[in-house]
Design a protein around this motif. Sequence first.
Motif, PDB file in Angstrom:
ATOM      1  N   SER A  39      -5.908  -7.369  -0.278  1.00 53.76           N
ATOM      2  CA  SER A  39      -5.112  -6.523   0.616  1.00 53.76           C
ATOM      3  C   SER A  39      -5.646  -6.611   2.039  1.00 53.76           C
ATOM      4  N   ASN A  40      -6.932  -6.818   2.192  1.00 58.60           N
ATOM      5  CA  ASN A  40      -7.526  -6.958   3.517  1.00 58.60           C
ATOM      6  C   ASN A  40      -6.984  -8.204   4.228  1.00 58.60           C
ATOM      7  N   ALA A  41      -6.751  -9.286   3.483  1.00 59.06           N
ATOM      8  CA  ALA A  41      -6.211 -10.519   4.072  1.00 59.06           C
ATOM      9  C   ALA A  41      -4.804 -10.285   4.625  1.00 59.06           C
ATOM     10  N   ILE A  42      -3.978  -9.573   3.870  1.00 61.34           N
ATOM     11  CA  ILE A  42      -2.618  -9.262   4.330  1.00 61.34           C
ATOM     12  C   ILE A  42      -2.682  -8.303   5.526  1.00 61.34           C
ATOM     13  N   ASN A  43      -3.522  -7.289   5.404  1.00 60.60           N
ATOM     14  CA  ASN A  43      -3.688  -6.314   6.472  1.00 60.60           C
ATOM     15  C   ASN A  43      -4.063  -7.013   7.784  1.00 60.60           C
ATOM     16  N   LYS A  44      -4.981  -7.932   7.714  1.00 64.44           N
ATOM     17  CA  LYS A  44      -5.439  -8.676   8.889  1.00 64.44           C
ATOM     18  C   LYS A  44      -4.301  -9.493   9.513  1.00 64.44           C
ATOM     19  N   GLN A  45      -3.490 -10.146   8.675  1.00 68.64           N
ATOM     20  CA  GLN A  45      -2.357 -10.933   9.168  1.00 68.64           C
ATOM     21  C   GLN A  45      -1.328 -10.043   9.856  1.00 68.64           C
ATOM     22  N   LEU A  46      -1.024  -8.909   9.251  1.00 70.12           N
ATOM     23  CA  LEU A  46      -0.030  -8.006   9.830  1.00 70.12           C
ATOM     24  C   LEU A  46      -0.523  -7.412  11.149  1.00 70.12           C
ATOM     25  N   LYS A  47      -1.785  -7.030  11.207  1.00 72.10           N
ATOM     26  CA  LYS A  47      -2.339  -6.439  12.426  1.00 72.10           C
ATOM     27  C   LYS A  47      -2.480  -7.456  13.555  1.00 72.10           C
ATOM     28  N   SER A  48      -2.412  -8.733  13.235  1.00 74.16           N
ATOM     29  CA  SER A  48      -2.557  -9.764  14.271  1.00 74.16           C
ATOM     30  C   SER A  48      -1.309  -9.881  15.154  1.00 74.16           C
ATOM     31  N   MET A  49      -0.207  -9.280  14.734  1.00 73.05           N
ATOM     32  CA  MET A  49       1.021  -9.341  15.531  1.00 73.05           C
ATOM     33  C   MET A  49       0.955  -8.326  16.661  1.00 73.05           C
ATOM     34  N   PRO A  50       1.259  -8.733  17.890  1.00 73.34           N
ATOM     35  CA  PRO A  50       1.201  -7.791  19.017  1.00 73.34           C
ATOM     36  C   PRO A  50       2.232  -6.661  18.921  1.00 73.34           C
ATOM     37  N   GLU A  51       3.297  -6.843  18.140  1.00 72.42           N
ATOM     38  CA  GLU A  51       4.346  -5.831  17.993  1.00 72.42           C
ATOM     39  C   GLU A  51       3.950  -4.696  17.054  1.00 72.42           C
ATOM     40  N   VAL A  52       2.844  -4.858  16.331  1.00 67.28           N
ATOM     41  CA  VAL A  52       2.430  -3.881  15.327  1.00 67.28           C
ATOM     42  C   VAL A  52       1.627  -2.755  15.973  1.00 67.28           C
ATOM     43  N   ALA A  53       2.050  -1.522  15.723  1.00 64.50           N
ATOM     44  CA  ALA A  53       1.340  -0.334  16.220  1.00 64.50           C
ATOM     45  C   ALA A  53       0.320   0.137  15.191  1.00 64.50           C
ATOM     46  N   ASN A  54       0.685   0.051  13.883  1.00 62.31           N
ATOM     47  CA  ASN A  54      -0.190   0.582  12.835  1.00 62.31           C
ATOM     48  C   ASN A  54       0.174  -0.047  11.490  1.00 62.31           C
ATOM     49  N   VAL A  55      -0.825  -0.207  10.625  1.00 58.93           N
ATOM     50  CA  VAL A  55      -0.611  -0.665   9.250  1.00 58.93           C
ATOM     51  C   VAL A  55      -1.339   0.292   8.322  1.00 58.93           C
ATOM     52  N   GLU A  56      -0.598   0.859   7.378  1.00 58.79           N
ATOM     53  CA  GLU A  56      -1.186   1.720   6.349  1.00 58.79           C
ATOM     54  C   GLU A  56      -1.070   1.000   5.017  1.00 58.79           C
ATOM     55  N   THR A  57      -2.134   1.048   4.222  1.00 59.46           N
ATOM     56  CA  THR A  57      -2.168   0.326   2.956  1.00 59.46           C
ATOM     57  C   THR A  57      -2.318   1.298   1.800  1.00 59.46           C
ATOM     58  N   ASP A  58      -1.500   1.100   0.764  1.00 57.85           N
ATOM     59  CA  ASP A  58      -1.624   1.858  -0.474  1.00 57.85           C
ATOM     60  C   ASP A  58      -2.057   0.867  -1.554  1.00 57.85           C
ATOM     61  N   LEU A  59      -3.336   0.905  -1.941  1.00 62.40           N
ATOM     62  CA  LEU A  59      -3.869  -0.056  -2.916  1.00 62.40           C
ATOM     63  C   LEU A  59      -3.324   0.160  -4.322  1.00 62.40           C
ATOM     64  N   ASN A  60      -2.866   1.376  -4.626  1.00 66.55           N
ATOM     65  CA  ASN A  60      -2.317   1.649  -5.953  1.00 66.55           C
ATOM     66  C   ASN A  60      -0.998   0.929  -6.189  1.00 66.55           C
ATOM     67  N   THR A  61      -0.189   0.800  -5.134  1.00 66.45           N
ATOM     68  CA  THR A  61       1.128   0.166  -5.280  1.00 66.45           C
ATOM     69  C   THR A  61       1.225  -1.172  -4.540  1.00 66.45           C
ATOM     70  N   ASN A  62       0.112  -1.597  -3.912  1.00 62.80           N
ATOM     71  CA  ASN A  62       0.100  -2.829  -3.108  1.00 62.80           C
ATOM     72  C   ASN A  62       1.175  -2.804  -2.030  1.00 62.80           C
TER      73      ASN A  62
END
Length: 162
Positions: A39-62
């Motif tokens: 999940s950290n790998a996906i989180n890192k990819q999503l946060k790398s976009m300049p258009e992203v303000a925030n990413v919240e992750t729910d590990l129970n439901t991916n």
Amino acid sequence: MKKVYIMIASIILMFSIKSNAQIVKAEIRATGLTCSMCSNAINKQLKSMPEVANVETDLNTNTFTVTLKEGNSLTPKVFKEKVEKAGFFIGSLVLTTKTETIKKEGYIAVNNASTNNAEVQIQVLDKGYVTEKEFKKLSKSLKNLATYSSNNEDDFHVKYVN
């Protein structure tokens, strides 16, 4: 001289429409994750976009809830690319978007919904945005829709979920 004014007005209109067309939030359910490092790998990819303000992750439901900055012009394709770049796949993509986006950006609605609200929630139904099992089921139910079977990556078949 009149042609110049018309051309300038057209350009201004074109840019103003583009700025209104936007995704507000994306809820991505990823498949293939086995640990928090995944999940950290996906989180890192999503946060790398300049258009992203925030990413919240729910590990129970991916599930990754991506809040986007005002005025972006992203399409669902960018989320698919980012998740796949991290080495995983999208099992579900639900977008909260401005109503104008659906009307102007190559989205094809497969169901009807009231679009009186400023924002709507839609789920992308194309291959790569749902599980393989779900895609097979959708292919049967949407077989009469020529654009669905053509698998054009710039067409986004969506259903309203609210």
